[in-house]
Design an enzyme around this catalytic site. Structure first.
Site, mmCIF file in Angstrom:
data_model
loop_
_atom_site.group_PDB
_atom_site.id
_atom_site.type_symbol
_atom_site.label_atom_id
_atom_site.label_comp_id
_atom_site.label_asym_id
_atom_site.label_seq_id
_atom_site.Cartn_x
_atom_site.Cartn_y
_atom_site.Cartn_z
ATOM 1 N N GLY A 1 0.796 -1.112 0.040
ATOM 2 C CA GLY A 1 -0.007 -0.048 -0.130
ATOM 3 C C GLY A 1 0.842 1.274 -0.130
ATOM 4 O O GLY A 1 2.053 1.241 0.053
ATOM 5 N N ASP A 2 0.203 2.320 0.000
ATOM 6 C CA ASP A 2 0.861 3.630 -0.118
ATOM 7 C C ASP A 2 0.723 4.418 1.262
ATOM 8 O O ASP A 2 1.121 3.718 2.309
ATOM 9 C CB ASP A 2 0.171 4.422 -1.092
ATOM 10 C CG ASP A 2 1.071 5.424 -1.623
ATOM 11 O OD1 ASP A 2 1.254 6.761 -1.069
ATOM 12 O OD2 ASP A 2 1.656 5.453 -2.945
ATOM 13 N N ILE A 3 0.447 5.543 1.316
ATOM 14 C CA ILE A 3 0.651 6.345 2.454
ATOM 15 C C ILE A 3 -0.915 6.214 3.279
ATOM 16 O O ILE A 3 -1.798 6.267 2.687
ATOM 17 C CB ILE A 3 0.996 7.684 2.325
ATOM 18 C CG1 ILE A 3 1.119 8.543 3.639
ATOM 19 C CG2 ILE A 3 -0.296 8.438 1.622
ATOM 20 C CD1 ILE A 3 1.759 9.696 3.535
ATOM 21 N N TYR B 1 -2.885 7.244 7.506
ATOM 22 C CA TYR B 1 -2.779 7.938 8.640
ATOM 23 C C TYR B 1 -3.499 6.982 9.651
ATOM 24 O O TYR B 1 -4.535 6.489 9.478
ATOM 25 C CB TYR B 1 -3.616 9.289 8.596
ATOM 26 C CG TYR B 1 -4.142 9.799 9.949
ATOM 27 C CD1 TYR B 1 -3.011 10.887 10.574
ATOM 28 C CD2 TYR B 1 -5.509 9.600 10.319
ATOM 29 C CE1 TYR B 1 -3.586 11.177 11.880
ATOM 30 C CE2 TYR B 1 -5.701 10.165 11.662
ATOM 31 C CZ TYR B 1 -5.043 10.795 12.399
ATOM 32 O OH TYR B 1 -5.127 11.354 13.479
ATOM 33 N N GLY C 1 -3.646 -2.572 4.650
ATOM 34 C CA GLY C 1 -2.004 -2.674 4.166
ATOM 35 C C GLY C 1 -1.544 -3.847 4.843
ATOM 36 O O GLY C 1 -1.425 -3.887 6.087
ATOM 37 N N PHE D 1 -5.630 -3.412 9.211
ATOM 38 C CA PHE D 1 -6.569 -2.483 8.726
ATOM 39 C C PHE D 1 -6.714 -1.192 9.672
ATOM 40 O O PHE D 1 -6.241 -1.245 11.101
ATOM 41 C CB PHE D 1 -7.851 -3.111 8.651
ATOM 42 C CG PHE D 1 -8.502 -3.634 10.011
ATOM 43 C CD1 PHE D 1 -9.349 -2.632 10.827
ATOM 44 C CD2 PHE D 1 -8.152 -4.933 10.394
ATOM 45 C CE1 PHE D 1 -9.920 -3.029 11.975
ATOM 46 C CE2 PHE D 1 -8.657 -5.251 11.816
ATOM 47 C CZ PHE D 1 -9.741 -4.516 12.544
ATOM 48 N N ALA D 2 -7.156 -0.046 9.218
ATOM 49 C CA ALA D 2 -7.373 0.962 10.304
ATOM 50 C C ALA D 2 -8.943 1.492 9.645
ATOM 51 O O ALA D 2 -9.259 2.144 8.721
ATOM 52 C CB ALA D 2 -6.239 2.119 9.969
ATOM 53 N N CYS E 1 -3.780 6.991 0.503
ATOM 54 C CA CYS E 1 -3.314 5.720 -0.228
ATOM 55 C C CYS E 1 -3.027 6.035 -1.665
ATOM 56 O O CYS E 1 -2.996 5.182 -2.733
ATOM 57 C CB CYS E 1 -4.570 4.695 -0.476
ATOM 58 S SG CYS E 1 -5.178 4.012 1.298
#
Length: 238
Positions: free
Chosen positions: A90-92, A94, A162, A174-175, A191
């Site tokens: 995955g990417d970014i 928070y 991710g 997960f978030a 993301c």
């Protein structure tokens, strides 16, 4: 095959500390699997499910683009946030207070050896949980995670995912935004996907706060069903 899941509630914990703890559990499982193979033993491998909240932090996956973080080091400090490059896909993304972060650290040899299926079941766990609140959550083609109003101009992400896997052992996870401060998402391109909004359960329900423990209970119920697992809550441990 051991399908018992050791549920651990870590509370509010700095990202780096939780990451190192994940790594230690992950490596313990991997080491057991290596020992079983090398020594022709049949030691049981454990499974864990960690719940945690993090202070404000941005994390960038191994294939992520640094330009998706829209603030510099000084601005991060002003916002009381930290930043880490991590070893998940995955990417970014928070993490912060009001968000349920779940880290299943599983030996998939105890369940099924299929990472695609693993991610889809994690998404399904979120979808079934949100359905209990009257929300129609769904997947967005080609975009891991859980969304609302997919295919419309109002599409918004409520849960990011991710994971990392090695030797069929998983970590990260997960978030789910439950009572999250959505303003922190303005400091990044979530993301790496431009032009799509994020949301939180309390916003969707029009309430100030949703009980976190209530949501966790629902998540675990659906997780146990989907993975045909037996949960061992923290208070039941000897």
């Amino acid at each position: 095959m051991n399908k018992i899941i050791d549920i651990q509630e870590l509370g509010l914990k700095e990202y780096k500390e939780a990451w190192e703890y994940q790594e230690s559990l992950f490596q313990g499982i991997v080491d057991t699997k290596i020992k079983n193979r090398r020594e022709d033993t049949d030691l049981e491998t454990p499974n864990y499910f960690l719940f945690v909240e993090h202070p404000h932090v941005y994390t960038l996956g191994k294939s992520g683009d640094m330009s998706n973080l829209l603030v510099d080091e000084k601005q991060l400090a002003e916002k009381g946030a930290s930043f880490y490059k991590v070893n998940r896909g995955g990417d970014i993304t928070y993490h912060g207070p009001g968000q349920i972060v779940g880290y299943p650290i599983l030996d998939l040899d105890n369940f099924f050896t299929d990472i695609h299926k693993y991610l889809r079941l994690l998404e399904e766990m979120i979808i079934l949980t949100l359905a209990e609140y009257g929300l129609k959550a769904e997947r967005s083609p080609g975009e891991t995670g859980v969304w609302l109003d997919v295919g419309t101009p109002f599409a918004r992400k409520i849960c990011a995912m991710g994971v990392r896997a090695s030797r069929w052992v998983t970590m990260h996870g997960f978030a789910l935004n439950v009572n999250a401060d959505l303003g922190y998402f303005d400091n990044m391109i979530p993301c790496g996907i431009r032009g799509k909004a994020v949301t939180s359960l309390n916003v969707e329900l029009g309430v100030k706060k949703v009980p976190m423990d209530e949501v966790k209970s629902k998540l675990l119920k659906h997780f146990a069903y989907l993975f045909e697992a037996e949960l061992q809550p923290q208070e039941e441990k000897v």
